[in-house]
Design a protein around this motif. Structure first.
Motif, PDB file in Angstrom:
ATOM      1  N   ASP A  11       0.836  -1.207   0.000  1.00 42.57           N
ATOM      2  CA  ASP A  11       0.000   0.000   0.000  1.00 42.57           C
ATOM      3  C   ASP A  11       0.864   1.246   0.000  1.00 42.57           C
ATOM      4  O   ASP A  11       2.056   1.188   0.297  1.00 42.57           O
ATOM      5  CB  ASP A  11      -0.908   0.005   1.246  1.00 42.57           C
ATOM      6  N   GLY A  12       0.217   2.384  -0.294  1.00 43.21           N
ATOM      7  CA  GLY A  12       0.941   3.646  -0.250  1.00 43.21           C
ATOM      8  C   GLY A  12       0.265   4.708  -1.079  1.00 43.21           C
ATOM      9  O   GLY A  12      -0.736   4.439  -1.751  1.00 43.21           O
ATOM     10  N   TYR A  13       0.828   5.919  -1.018  1.00 45.55           N
ATOM     11  CA  TYR A  13       0.270   7.053  -1.761  1.00 45.55           C
ATOM     12  C   TYR A  13       0.434   6.852  -3.265  1.00 45.55           C
ATOM     13  O   TYR A  13       1.145   5.947  -3.706  1.00 45.55           O
ATOM     14  CB  TYR A  13       0.977   8.342  -1.315  1.00 45.55           C
ATOM     15  N   SER A  14      -0.229   7.736  -4.041  1.00 47.85           N
ATOM     16  CA  SER A  14      -0.140   7.670  -5.500  1.00 47.85           C
ATOM     17  C   SER A  14       1.303   7.831  -5.972  1.00 47.85           C
ATOM     18  O   SER A  14       2.054   8.622  -5.389  1.00 47.85           O
ATOM     19  CB  SER A  14      -0.932   8.815  -6.137  1.00 47.85           C
ATOM     20  N   SER A  15       1.616   7.105  -7.017  1.00 48.59           N
ATOM     21  CA  SER A  15       2.919   7.239  -7.690  1.00 48.59           C
ATOM     22  C   SER A  15       4.129   7.041  -6.789  1.00 48.59           C
ATOM     23  O   SER A  15       5.139   7.735  -6.915  1.00 48.59           O
ATOM     24  CB  SER A  15       3.039   8.608  -8.380  1.00 48.59           C
ATOM     25  N   THR A  16       4.039   6.103  -5.870  1.00 44.02           N
ATOM     26  CA  THR A  16       5.221   5.773  -5.064  1.00 44.02           C
ATOM     27  C   THR A  16       5.989   4.636  -5.737  1.00 44.02           C
ATOM     28  O   THR A  16       6.946   4.118  -5.165  1.00 44.02           O
ATOM     29  CB  THR A  16       4.834   5.350  -3.622  1.00 44.02           C
ATOM     30  N   GLN A 157       7.395  15.647  -4.614  1.00 42.33           N
ATOM     31  CA  GLN A 157       8.024  16.097  -5.864  1.00 42.33           C
ATOM     32  C   GLN A 157       8.525  14.899  -6.685  1.00 42.33           C
ATOM     33  O   GLN A 157       8.330  14.855  -7.894  1.00 42.33           O
ATOM     34  CB  GLN A 157       9.209  17.039  -5.558  1.00 42.33           C
ATOM     35  N   VAL A 158       9.123  13.945  -6.011  1.00 38.40           N
ATOM     36  CA  VAL A 158       9.637  12.755  -6.703  1.00 38.40           C
ATOM     37  C   VAL A 158       8.475  11.991  -7.331  1.00 38.40           C
ATOM     38  O   VAL A 158       8.521  11.571  -8.492  1.00 38.40           O
ATOM     39  CB  VAL A 158      10.423  11.837  -5.714  1.00 38.40           C
ATOM     40  N   ARG A 159       7.394  11.865  -6.578  1.00 38.88           N
ATOM     41  CA  ARG A 159       6.226  11.116  -7.080  1.00 38.88           C
ATOM     42  C   ARG A 159       5.594  11.809  -8.276  1.00 38.88           C
ATOM     43  O   ARG A 159       5.264  11.171  -9.280  1.00 38.88           O
ATOM     44  CB  ARG A 159       5.198  10.939  -5.953  1.00 38.88           C
ATOM     45  N   ALA A 160       5.442  13.146  -8.192  1.00 43.32           N
ATOM     46  CA  ALA A 160       4.821  13.883  -9.297  1.00 43.32           C
ATOM     47  C   ALA A 160       5.694  13.805 -10.547  1.00 43.32           C
ATOM     48  O   ALA A 160       5.181  13.643 -11.659  1.00 43.32           O
ATOM     49  CB  ALA A 160       4.595  15.331  -8.892  1.00 43.32           C
ATOM     50  N   MET A 161       7.006  13.874 -10.371  1.00 49.00           N
ATOM     51  CA  MET A 161       7.912  13.806 -11.518  1.00 49.00           C
ATOM     52  C   MET A 161       7.832  12.431 -12.190  1.00 49.00           C
ATOM     53  O   MET A 161       7.832  12.327 -13.410  1.00 49.00           O
ATOM     54  CB  MET A 161       9.355  14.123 -11.059  1.00 49.00           C
ATOM     55  N   ARG A 162       7.715  11.394 -11.377  1.00 49.09           N
ATOM     56  CA  ARG A 162       7.595  10.043 -11.943  1.00 49.09           C
ATOM     57  C   ARG A 162       6.343   9.927 -12.802  1.00 49.09           C
ATOM     58  O   ARG A 162       6.386   9.420 -13.920  1.00 49.09           O
ATOM     59  CB  ARG A 162       7.486   9.014 -10.812  1.00 49.09           C
ATOM     60  N   ASP A 204       1.127  -3.341  11.327  1.00 49.18           N
ATOM     61  CA  ASP A 204       2.189  -4.332  11.117  1.00 49.18           C
ATOM     62  C   ASP A 204       2.843  -4.213   9.741  1.00 49.18           C
ATOM     63  O   ASP A 204       3.511  -5.151   9.282  1.00 49.18           O
ATOM     64  CB  ASP A 204       1.632  -5.753  11.328  1.00 49.18           C
ATOM     65  N   ALA A 205       2.659  -3.064   9.067  1.00 54.78           N
ATOM     66  CA  ALA A 205       3.307  -2.886   7.752  1.00 54.78           C
ATOM     67  C   ALA A 205       4.719  -2.350   7.925  1.00 54.78           C
ATOM     68  O   ALA A 205       4.990  -1.557   8.832  1.00 54.78           O
ATOM     69  CB  ALA A 205       2.494  -1.921   6.899  1.00 54.78           C
ATOM     70  N   ILE A 206       5.597  -2.757   7.031  1.00 53.08           N
ATOM     71  CA  ILE A 206       6.980  -2.273   7.062  1.00 53.08           C
ATOM     72  C   ILE A 206       7.090  -1.137   6.053  1.00 53.08           C
ATOM     73  O   ILE A 206       6.625  -1.269   4.913  1.00 53.08           O
ATOM     74  CB  ILE A 206       7.964  -3.397   6.665  1.00 53.08           C
ATOM     75  N   GLU A 207       7.666  -0.015   6.467  1.00 57.68           N
ATOM     76  CA  GLU A 207       7.726   1.139   5.562  1.00 57.68           C
ATOM     77  C   GLU A 207       8.939   1.079   4.635  1.00 57.68           C
ATOM     78  O   GLU A 207      10.023   0.701   5.040  1.00 57.68           O
ATOM     79  CB  GLU A 207       7.755   2.432   6.374  1.00 57.68           C
ATOM     80  N   LEU A 208       8.666   1.444   3.380  1.00 55.83           N
ATOM     81  CA  LEU A 208       9.742   1.533   2.392  1.00 55.83           C
ATOM     82  C   LEU A 208       9.688   2.915   1.746  1.00 55.83           C
ATOM     83  O   LEU A 208       8.768   3.211   0.986  1.00 55.83           O
ATOM     84  CB  LEU A 208       9.556   0.433   1.325  1.00 55.83           C
ATOM     85  N   ASP A 209      10.643   3.768   2.061  1.00 51.86           N
ATOM     86  CA  ASP A 209      10.726   5.097   1.445  1.00 51.86           C
ATOM     87  C   ASP A 209      11.726   4.990   0.297  1.00 51.86           C
ATOM     88  O   ASP A 209      12.920   4.818   0.519  1.00 51.86           O
ATOM     89  CB  ASP A 209      11.194   6.135   2.476  1.00 51.86           C
ATOM     90  N   ASN A 210      11.205   5.082  -0.923  1.00 50.17           N
ATOM     91  CA  ASN A 210      12.091   4.846  -2.072  1.00 50.17           C
ATOM     92  C   ASN A 210      12.444   6.133  -2.823  1.00 50.17           C
ATOM     93  O   ASN A 210      12.795   6.076  -4.000  1.00 50.17           O
ATOM     94  CB  ASN A 210      11.472   3.804  -3.013  1.00 50.17           C
ATOM     95  N   SER A 211      12.342   7.287  -2.142  1.00 46.88           N
ATOM     96  CA  SER A 211      12.639   8.577  -2.793  1.00 46.88           C
ATOM     97  C   SER A 211      13.974   8.547  -3.538  1.00 46.88           C
ATOM     98  O   SER A 211      14.098   9.108  -4.611  1.00 46.88           O
ATOM     99  CB  SER A 211      12.706   9.705  -1.767  1.00 46.88           C
ATOM    100  N   SER A 212      14.968   7.927  -2.922  1.00 42.59           N
ATOM    101  CA  SER A 212      16.265   7.915  -3.611  1.00 42.59           C
ATOM    102  C   SER A 212      16.824   6.500  -3.702  1.00 42.59           C
ATOM    103  O   SER A 212      17.999   6.262  -3.443  1.00 42.59           O
ATOM    104  CB  SER A 212      17.240   8.853  -2.900  1.00 42.59           C
TER     105      SER A 212
END
Ligand code: DC
Length: 240
Positions: A11-16, A157-162, A204-212
Motif C-alpha cells: 500500500d501507499g500514496y499515489s505514484s510511489t 516532488q519525486v512522485r509527481a515527476m515520476r 504491522d506494515a513495514i515502511e519503504l521510502d524509495n525517494s532515492s
C-alpha cells in the motif's frame, strides 16, 4: 520460518512506484500480480462513458449502484507480457490511465458500495495465495491477514515527476507538471480522508521510502526481509 506461498500487500500514496515494484516482485517469485487501482479506474471509466459523472465531477451514485453488478473487470497478459485491464471484455488499459480518469477516481473509490464490490473481486483472486497486490487498503481492509505488508512512501516532488514522465513517455505532451502535482495532492487528500477504508499504514506494515532508491535496491531490501522470514527470494531477470 514460514514456508509455502504467501500474500504480499503493498500500500501507499499515489505514484510511489508500487505497481512497478509489485510487478517485479510477483515475476521474481512466480506469483500473480493484481493492481487493485485498475479496478477503481475501470469503474470510473465506465461511469464516465455511461453518463454517471457530470462535467463538474459529481457522481450519480444512486443510478450507478443499480448497474454496478453488470460491470466485469478482468486482467489479461498480452504477448509482450504486459498486464492489460479489460472492462466488460474490452481493453481499456490506455483509457483508464488518462488524467480525466485520475481526476475522478477518488470520488468513485470513496463510495462504500463500490469498495465492497471491488473487495469481493480482489479477495476472489487469492484462493491459492501466491499473490502480490498493490493499492491503498490491501493490508488494512482487503487482506488484513496478509503474511507480509509493505507501506511505500516517497517525497511529493519525486512522485509527481515520476507520473509526469510516465505520461510524457506515453505521448501525452499536454499535461503539465503542475497539473500532475495538483492531481496527486488532491488524490492523496481524498484517499486518506475518506470514511470507508482510508489510506493508512497498517500497524504491522513495514515502511519503504524509495525517494532515492533504485529498483535493484528496493528488491535487495525486500530480499533481506523475505529470505529469513519466509524462505523466499526475488530473483531479478538478468537479461532485462
Ligand atoms: O493506484 P492507482 O493510482 O491506480 O489508484 C487509483 C485510485 O484508486 C486512487 O486514487 C485511490 C483508489 N484506490 C483505492 O481507493 N483503494 C485501492 N486499494 C486502490 C486504489
Amino acid at each position: 520460518m514460514a514456508s509455502g506461498k504467501i500474500i504480499i500487500a503493498i500500500d501507499g500514496y499515489s505514484s510511489t512506484g508500487k505497481s512497478s515494484f509489485a510487478k517485479l516482485v510477483a515475476k521474481g517469485l512466480g506469483y500473480i500480480y493484481a493492481d487493485s487501482g485498475a479496478l477503481y479506474r475501470a469503474i470510473t471509466y465506465f461511469a464516465y462513458t455511461n453518463g454517471f459523472i457530470d462535467e463538474k465531477g459529481n457522481v450519480d451514485k444512486e443510478n450507478l449502484q443499480k448497474v454496478i453488478m453488470n460491470i466485469t473487470v478482468s486482467f489479461r497478459t498480452n504477448k509482450k507480457g504486459e498486464s492489460r485491464t479489460l472492462l466488460n471484455g474490452a481493453d481499456v488499459e490506455k483509457q483508464i490511465r488518462t488524467l480525466t480518469v485520475s481526476n475522478s477516481v477518488s470520488r468513485i473509490a470513496e463510495i462504500p458500495y463500490v469498495r465492497s464490490f471491488v473487495n469481493m473481486q480482489l479477495r476472489s483472486m487469492a484462493v491459492d495465495k501466491g499473490l502480490v497486490m498493490d493499492g491503498r487498503d490491501i493490508g488494512t481492509a482487503v487482506f488484513p491477514n496478509a503474511e507480509l505488508k509493505i507501506f511505500m512512501t516517497a517525497s511529493e516532488q519525486v512522485r509527481a515527476m515520476r507520473r509526469f514522465k510516465e505520461l510524457q513517455e506515453k505521448g501525452d505532451k499536454e499535461t503539465t507538471f503542475e497539473q500532475v502535482l495538483e492531481n496527486l495532492r488532491k488524490r492523496d487528500y481524498i484517499d486518506s480522508h475518506r470514511e470507508t477504508d482510508p489510506l493508512t499504514r497498517a500497524k504491522d506494515a513495514i515502511e519503504l521510502d524509495n525517494s532515492s532508491m533504485t529498483m535493484e535496491e528496493e528488491i535487495e531490501w525486500l530480499n533481506k526481509i523475505l529470505l529469513p522470514n519466509f524462505n523466499l527470494k526475488v530473483e531479478l531477470d538478468k537479461e532485462e
